[in-house]
Motif scaffolding. Sequence first.
Motif, mmCIF file in Angstrom:
data_model
loop_
_atom_site.group_PDB
_atom_site.id
_atom_site.type_symbol
_atom_site.label_atom_id
_atom_site.label_comp_id
_atom_site.label_asym_id
_atom_site.label_seq_id
_atom_site.Cartn_x
_atom_site.Cartn_y
_atom_site.Cartn_z
ATOM 1 N N GLY A 1 0.810 -1.214 0.000
ATOM 2 C CA GLY A 1 0.000 0.000 0.000
ATOM 3 C C GLY A 1 0.838 1.256 0.000
ATOM 4 O O GLY A 1 2.000 1.245 0.424
ATOM 5 N N TRP A 2 0.247 2.306 -0.489
ATOM 6 C CA TRP A 2 0.799 3.652 -0.378
ATOM 7 C C TRP A 2 -0.119 4.458 0.539
ATOM 8 O O TRP A 2 -1.344 4.451 0.356
ATOM 9 C CB TRP A 2 0.889 4.334 -1.733
ATOM 10 C CG TRP A 2 2.012 3.863 -2.589
ATOM 11 C CD1 TRP A 2 1.966 2.951 -3.598
ATOM 12 C CD2 TRP A 2 3.383 4.292 -2.507
ATOM 13 N NE1 TRP A 2 3.201 2.775 -4.155
ATOM 14 C CE2 TRP A 2 4.104 3.590 -3.501
ATOM 15 C CE3 TRP A 2 4.072 5.202 -1.699
ATOM 16 C CZ2 TRP A 2 5.462 3.768 -3.707
ATOM 17 C CZ3 TRP A 2 5.428 5.373 -1.892
ATOM 18 C CH2 TRP A 2 6.106 4.668 -2.891
ATOM 19 N N TYR A 3 0.490 5.148 1.474
ATOM 20 C CA TYR A 3 -0.228 6.004 2.407
ATOM 21 C C TYR A 3 0.359 7.410 2.306
ATOM 22 O O TYR A 3 1.437 7.598 1.759
ATOM 23 C CB TYR A 3 -0.058 5.491 3.847
ATOM 24 C CG TYR A 3 -0.698 4.160 4.117
ATOM 25 C CD1 TYR A 3 -0.184 2.991 3.567
ATOM 26 C CD2 TYR A 3 -1.826 4.053 4.933
ATOM 27 C CE1 TYR A 3 -0.776 1.758 3.816
ATOM 28 C CE2 TYR A 3 -2.426 2.825 5.195
ATOM 29 C CZ TYR A 3 -1.886 1.694 4.631
ATOM 30 O OH TYR A 3 -2.474 0.469 4.882
ATOM 31 N N ARG B 1 -2.451 9.835 9.062
ATOM 32 C CA ARG B 1 -1.990 9.082 7.896
ATOM 33 C C ARG B 1 -3.188 8.365 7.283
ATOM 34 O O ARG B 1 -4.007 7.784 7.993
ATOM 35 C CB ARG B 1 -0.913 8.086 8.308
ATOM 36 C CG ARG B 1 -0.145 7.479 7.167
ATOM 37 C CD ARG B 1 1.052 6.684 7.660
ATOM 38 N NE ARG B 1 2.019 7.519 8.366
ATOM 39 C CZ ARG B 1 3.216 7.082 8.778
ATOM 40 N NH1 ARG B 1 3.569 5.826 8.549
ATOM 41 N NH2 ARG B 1 4.028 7.889 9.420
ATOM 42 N N GLU B 2 -3.274 8.404 5.959
ATOM 43 C CA GLU B 2 -4.411 7.804 5.279
ATOM 44 C C GLU B 2 -3.944 6.903 4.143
ATOM 45 O O GLU B 2 -2.907 7.147 3.529
ATOM 46 C CB GLU B 2 -5.334 8.885 4.708
ATOM 47 C CG GLU B 2 -4.706 9.785 3.665
ATOM 48 C CD GLU B 2 -5.689 10.752 3.028
ATOM 49 O OE1 GLU B 2 -6.890 10.675 3.312
ATOM 50 O OE2 GLU B 2 -5.234 11.590 2.222
ATOM 51 N N LEU B 3 -4.744 5.893 3.869
ATOM 52 C CA LEU B 3 -4.466 4.992 2.762
ATOM 53 C C LEU B 3 -4.791 5.690 1.453
ATOM 54 O O LEU B 3 -5.881 6.242 1.287
ATOM 55 C CB LEU B 3 -5.295 3.715 2.889
ATOM 56 C CG LEU B 3 -5.190 2.727 1.743
ATOM 57 C CD1 LEU B 3 -3.795 2.125 1.667
ATOM 58 C CD2 LEU B 3 -6.237 1.621 1.897
ATOM 59 N N SER C 1 -3.927 0.559 -2.576
ATOM 60 C CA SER C 1 -3.362 -0.727 -2.206
ATOM 61 C C SER C 1 -3.473 -1.681 -3.384
ATOM 62 O O SER C 1 -4.314 -1.492 -4.281
ATOM 63 C CB SER C 1 -4.062 -1.304 -0.974
ATOM 64 O OG SER C 1 -5.426 -1.560 -1.248
ATOM 65 N N ARG D 1 4.042 0.747 2.366
ATOM 66 C CA ARG D 1 3.822 -0.188 3.464
ATOM 67 C C ARG D 1 3.610 -1.596 2.929
ATOM 68 O O ARG D 1 2.897 -1.783 1.938
ATOM 69 C CB ARG D 1 2.589 0.219 4.275
ATOM 70 C CG ARG D 1 2.279 -0.700 5.460
ATOM 71 C CD ARG D 1 0.930 -0.358 6.053
ATOM 72 N NE ARG D 1 0.632 -1.170 7.235
ATOM 73 C CZ ARG D 1 -0.598 -1.357 7.709
ATOM 74 N NH1 ARG D 1 -1.630 -0.774 7.128
ATOM 75 N NH2 ARG D 1 -0.788 -2.091 8.785
ATOM 76 N N ILE E 1 1.529 -4.197 3.815
ATOM 77 C CA ILE E 1 0.346 -4.316 4.659
ATOM 78 C C ILE E 1 0.328 -5.659 5.380
ATOM 79 O O ILE E 1 -0.001 -5.747 6.566
ATOM 80 C CB ILE E 1 -0.922 -4.111 3.809
ATOM 81 C CG1 ILE E 1 -0.943 -2.680 3.248
ATOM 82 C CG2 ILE E 1 -2.167 -4.411 4.605
ATOM 83 C CD1 ILE E 1 -2.048 -2.419 2.260
ATOM 84 N N ASP F 1 3.041 -5.322 8.066
ATOM 85 C CA ASP F 1 3.066 -4.047 8.792
ATOM 86 C C ASP F 1 4.475 -3.463 8.890
ATOM 87 O O ASP F 1 4.930 -3.050 9.960
ATOM 88 C CB ASP F 1 2.452 -4.170 10.186
ATOM 89 C CG ASP F 1 2.107 -2.807 10.780
ATOM 90 O OD1 ASP F 1 2.043 -2.695 12.023
ATOM 91 O OD2 ASP F 1 1.929 -1.844 10.006
ATOM 92 N N TRP G 1 6.929 -0.367 7.252
ATOM 93 C CA TRP G 1 6.786 0.930 6.604
ATOM 94 C C TRP G 1 8.113 1.414 6.055
ATOM 95 O O TRP G 1 9.168 1.135 6.630
ATOM 96 C CB TRP G 1 6.291 1.971 7.608
ATOM 97 C CG TRP G 1 4.909 1.739 8.115
ATOM 98 C CD1 TRP G 1 4.536 0.938 9.153
ATOM 99 C CD2 TRP G 1 3.696 2.338 7.624
ATOM 100 N NE1 TRP G 1 3.175 0.998 9.332
ATOM 101 C CE2 TRP G 1 2.634 1.843 8.412
ATOM 102 C CE3 TRP G 1 3.408 3.230 6.604
ATOM 103 C CZ2 TRP G 1 1.304 2.230 8.194
ATOM 104 C CZ3 TRP G 1 2.091 3.612 6.394
ATOM 105 C CH2 TRP G 1 1.054 3.108 7.181
#
Length: 113
Positions: free
Chosen positions: A35-37, A45-47, A50, A96, A98, A101, A103
């Motif tokens: 994913g990119w956040y 922080r937001e998604l 993904s 990330r 996912i 977990d 980063w």
Amino acid sequence: QVQLVESGGGLVQAGGSLRLSCAVSGSRFSFNYMGWYRQAPGNERELVASISPGGPTNYAASVKGRFTISRDNAKNTVYLQMNSLKLEDTAVYYCRIITLDYWGQGTQVTVSS
């Protein structure tokens, strides 16, 4: 040891494009959801997007139609192509794993008027 190294951030004018890359080592990349956040000052922080191991993708409503997430399993790399950038896209962007977990360190994207 799992490592994620992002690159491709920078300063761009509104309406422009950038492509972020995230190179992953130390994990079975092809098996992981990626994913990119992003996190703007004062915001959580937001998604952003993904991508599953098999390729299906998901996007935040604010970027749908402008951003594209993709992966190259041969290169252990995930990408975020960002087009039609807006001022509100300014943020630190994080990669990330996912599934595990993990980063990355983040890369700054600044969109100017």
